[in-house]
Design a protein around this motif. Structure first.
Motif, short mmCIF file in Angstrom:
data_model
loop_
_atom_site.label_atom_id
_atom_site.label_comp_id
_atom_site.label_asym_id
_atom_site.label_seq_id
_atom_site.Cartn_x
_atom_site.Cartn_y
_atom_site.Cartn_z
N TYR A 28 1.00 -1.33 0.02
CA TYR A 28 0.13 0.10 -0.11
C TYR A 28 0.96 1.09 0.03
O TYR A 28 1.82 1.26 0.51
N SER A 62 0.84 5.60 -0.95
CA SER A 62 0.33 6.88 -1.30
C SER A 62 0.85 7.76 -2.21
O SER A 62 2.27 7.78 -2.12
N GLU A 90 -4.33 -0.81 -7.98
CA GLU A 90 -5.59 -0.28 -7.78
C GLU A 90 -5.75 0.72 -7.13
O GLU A 90 -4.86 0.90 -6.05
N ARG A 91 -6.29 1.88 -7.43
CA ARG A 91 -6.41 3.18 -6.70
C ARG A 91 -7.79 2.73 -5.55
O ARG A 91 -8.82 2.35 -5.88
N LEU A 92 -7.39 2.98 -4.26
CA LEU A 92 -8.09 2.57 -3.35
C LEU A 92 -9.26 3.98 -2.85
O LEU A 92 -10.34 3.70 -2.45
N ARG A 93 -8.60 4.91 -2.90
CA ARG A 93 -9.26 6.30 -2.57
C ARG A 93 -8.43 7.54 -3.10
O ARG A 93 -7.38 7.37 -3.47
N ARG A 139 -3.01 0.05 -4.06
CA ARG A 139 -2.57 -1.12 -3.53
C ARG A 139 -2.04 -1.90 -4.80
O ARG A 139 -2.53 -1.79 -5.74
N GLY A 193 -3.87 9.76 -4.73
CA GLY A 193 -4.57 8.94 -4.03
C GLY A 193 -3.70 7.84 -3.29
O GLY A 193 -2.39 7.87 -3.26
N ARG A 194 -4.33 6.68 -2.56
CA ARG A 194 -3.76 5.69 -1.80
C ARG A 194 -4.14 4.24 -2.68
O ARG A 194 -5.14 4.14 -3.44
#
Length: 80
Positions: free
Chosen positions: A12, A14, A77-80, A64, A61-62
């Protein structure tokens, strides 16, 4: 969201890069970037894998990243 296999590693991280600096993601002189994952591990990501996340705000963004047992990226993948 991608399925995580038992042998996968998950990182993870950012990112906050303004749009004006995203041009370097298209430069052949910058084939990858090294980032610090939240776990403290340095991860190297090919710039072509980040381009899909560029918006008019840049890349923010954050995320994974799922990596298989052979260190091949399975998904980012963008989580947020």
């Amino acid at each position: 969201m991608a399925q995580i296999e038992p042998t996968d590693s998950v990182f993870y991280f950012s990112i906050s890069v303004p749009y004006t600096q995203c041009e370097s993601l298209y430069s052949p002189a910058v084939p990858s970037v090294v980032m610090m994952a939240e776990s403290g591990v340095r991860v190297q990501v090919p710039t072509n894998r980040l381009r899909q996340f560029i918006t008019s705000d840049g890349v923010k963004g954050r995320f994974r990243m799922i990596v298989d047992q052979h260190n091949k990226i399975r998904a980012i993948e963008r989580l947020r």
